[in-house]
Design a protein around this motif. Structure first.
Motif, short mmCIF file in Angstrom:
data_model
loop_
_atom_site.label_atom_id
_atom_site.label_comp_id
_atom_site.label_asym_id
_atom_site.label_seq_id
_atom_site.Cartn_x
_atom_site.Cartn_y
_atom_site.Cartn_z
N UNK A 9 21.70 -4.01 80.67
CA UNK A 9 21.65 -5.06 79.64
C UNK A 9 23.02 -5.23 78.98
N UNK A 10 23.66 -4.13 78.66
CA UNK A 10 24.98 -4.20 78.02
C UNK A 10 26.02 -4.76 79.00
N UNK A 11 25.89 -4.37 80.26
CA UNK A 11 26.83 -4.89 81.28
C UNK A 11 26.70 -6.40 81.41
N UNK A 12 25.46 -6.90 81.46
CA UNK A 12 25.24 -8.34 81.59
C UNK A 12 25.71 -9.07 80.34
N UNK A 13 25.49 -8.48 79.18
CA UNK A 13 25.93 -9.08 77.93
C UNK A 13 27.45 -9.21 77.91
N UNK A 18 32.29 -12.64 78.29
CA UNK A 18 33.60 -12.95 78.89
C UNK A 18 33.58 -14.36 79.48
N UNK A 19 32.47 -14.73 80.11
CA UNK A 19 32.34 -16.10 80.63
C UNK A 19 32.43 -17.12 79.49
N UNK A 20 31.80 -16.80 78.37
CA UNK A 20 31.85 -17.70 77.20
C UNK A 20 33.29 -17.86 76.69
N UNK A 21 34.01 -16.75 76.59
CA UNK A 21 35.39 -16.82 76.12
C UNK A 21 36.25 -17.66 77.06
N UNK A 22 36.05 -17.47 78.35
CA UNK A 22 36.87 -18.17 79.34
C UNK A 22 36.52 -19.64 79.43
N UNK A 23 35.21 -19.94 79.43
CA UNK A 23 34.77 -21.32 79.69
C UNK A 23 34.72 -22.18 78.44
N UNK A 24 34.21 -21.60 77.34
CA UNK A 24 33.92 -22.42 76.15
C UNK A 24 35.00 -22.36 75.08
N UNK A 25 35.68 -21.23 74.95
CA UNK A 25 36.64 -21.08 73.84
C UNK A 25 38.07 -21.37 74.26
N UNK A 26 38.32 -21.39 75.58
CA UNK A 26 39.64 -21.75 76.09
C UNK A 26 40.74 -20.88 75.48
N UNK A 87 33.56 -9.33 65.25
CA UNK A 87 33.05 -10.43 64.43
C UNK A 87 32.77 -11.66 65.29
N UNK A 88 33.70 -11.99 66.16
CA UNK A 88 33.51 -13.15 67.05
C UNK A 88 32.30 -12.91 67.95
N UNK A 89 32.19 -11.70 68.49
CA UNK A 89 31.05 -11.38 69.35
C UNK A 89 29.74 -11.46 68.58
N UNK A 90 29.72 -10.94 67.34
CA UNK A 90 28.49 -10.94 66.54
C UNK A 90 27.97 -12.35 66.30
N UNK A 91 28.88 -13.28 65.99
CA UNK A 91 28.46 -14.67 65.77
C UNK A 91 27.88 -15.26 67.05
N UNK A 92 28.54 -14.98 68.18
CA UNK A 92 28.06 -15.49 69.46
C UNK A 92 26.69 -14.90 69.81
N UNK A 93 26.50 -13.61 69.56
CA UNK A 93 25.23 -12.95 69.89
C UNK A 93 24.08 -13.54 69.08
N UNK A 94 24.34 -13.90 67.82
CA UNK A 94 23.31 -14.52 66.99
C UNK A 94 23.03 -15.94 67.49
N UNK A 95 24.10 -16.68 67.78
CA UNK A 95 23.94 -18.07 68.24
C UNK A 95 23.17 -18.16 69.55
N UNK A 96 23.31 -17.16 70.40
CA UNK A 96 22.65 -17.18 71.72
C UNK A 96 21.33 -16.43 71.71
N UNK A 97 20.87 -15.99 70.53
CA UNK A 97 19.57 -15.35 70.42
C UNK A 97 19.53 -13.90 70.85
N UNK A 98 20.68 -13.29 71.09
CA UNK A 98 20.70 -11.89 71.50
C UNK A 98 20.52 -10.95 70.30
N UNK A 99 20.88 -11.45 69.12
CA UNK A 99 20.67 -10.72 67.87
C UNK A 99 20.03 -11.67 66.86
N UNK A 100 19.21 -11.12 65.97
CA UNK A 100 18.64 -11.95 64.89
C UNK A 100 19.53 -11.95 63.67
#
Length: 308
Positions: A9-13, A18-26, A87-100
């Motif tokens: 689970x942590x590996x997939x996360x 990393x895909x999000x950083x590369x594709x969406x955040x440029x 901090x950046x990861x935490x916001x992304x994890x909440x936005x994608x439903x991985x954390x409440x």
């Protein structure tokens, strides 16, 4: 891959992030590598604490991880970057439903102590460039002309070594003596350069074809094998050029960037102009050079004034 040692689970996360950083955040490749390493280190810490998914990511585990980093002697700047990465990861994890809830939201970054970078005296810069010109004039061949052009352009423009290596022939506006630079965050800026750099560039471009191979494409600077020059080669060129100047600090390309900014401010340039030339997103980053100038003035005062 190192991420294979993590629970699934942590590996997939980590891979998804990393895909999000590369594709969406440029963001730059350097930032992606840094953030990936930070998150891998955090997830490995969670695994040591017995967690195999993000349920182990709490304020307590984050503070434990950062305390562990400090115990291992990580620099303040590294701790500050790792806090920002979480901090950046935490916001992304909440936005994608991985954390409440975002456990990183309340983290405080360690205060960064900004040390003054070593500086190159203008006389040392002149001596370095004069020596490089002498080597070229005495028959150093195309690589010697290239080295002079690299040194002149780095000192004249203050561009980053990555920016210099990425220059293409179309980025040079020779008639206006400006260079178009693609900086951090894919932001373009145009930086002027003076007559000495223009002469050095013209001398190099006149012999570039003797080194360049087709794989170089439109690269302005090529290595001895004819392909686009590598950052490590540029660093060696700068270190080698400074070693022949007695008393000069052992600096790399970033040292010439520091010198350019410091000498501009000492010559009366305003801070905003220097910020734009360097491509700093924040004026606060540029202000470090005012501290360098102030320190040098203070040292001169203490050395020369009878009542210092």
């Amino acid at each position: 891959m190192e991420s294979d040692v993590l629970p699934p689970v942590l590996r997939q996360t980590l891979d998804d992030y990393v895909d999000h950083l590369t594709r969406d955040r440029d963001v730059s490749e350097h930032t992606v590598r840094a953030y990936r390493g930070d998150l891998f280190d955090l997830f490995a810490h969670l695994q040591r604490l017995g967690a195999d998914d993000l349920s182990g990511l709490t304020v307590r585990s984050l503070r434990s991880w950062l305390a562990n980093q400090q115990t291992r002697g990580r620099a303040r700047g590294t701790l500050q970057r790792r806090t920002a990465a979480v901090r950046v990861f935490g916001r992304w994890a909440v936005q994608t439903g991985r954390l409440t809830e975002d456990p990183a939201a309340g983290l405080r970054s360690p205060k960064r102590v900004r040390s003054l970078p070593p500086t190159l005296e203008s006389a040392d810069a002149a001596a370095m460039l004069a020596e490089a010109l002498t080597v070229a004039a005495e028959g150093g061949g195309p690589s010697a002309d290239r080295d002079v052009a690299i040194l002149e352009l780095l000192y004249a423009t203050g561009i980053r070594v990555s920016e210099l290596c990425g220059l293409d022939l179309g980025d040079l506006a020779e008639g206006r003596q400006t260079v178009r630079v693609l900086g951090k965050g894919n932001k373009q800026r145009t930086v002027p350069y003076g007559n000495p750099a223009a002469r050095a560039l013209n001398a190099w471009l006149a012999v570039r074809g003797q080194l360049a191979v087709p794989e170089a494409g439109a690269a302005v600077f090529v290595g001895d094998r004819g392909k686009r020059i590598d950052q490590r080669v540029v660093r060696r060129i700068v270190h080698r050029a400074l070693r022949v100047v007695d008393g000069a600090p052992d600096l790399g390309p970033h040292g010439l960037r520091h010198a350019m900014a410091t000498h501009l401010l000492e010559g009366g340039a305003d801070l905003r102009s220097v910020q734009e030339l360097l491509g700093h997103a924040s004026l606060a980053t540029t202000q470090i050079y005012t501290h360098v100038s102030d320190a040098r003035l203070r040292a001169a005062f203490q050395q020369a004034h009878p009542r210092a």
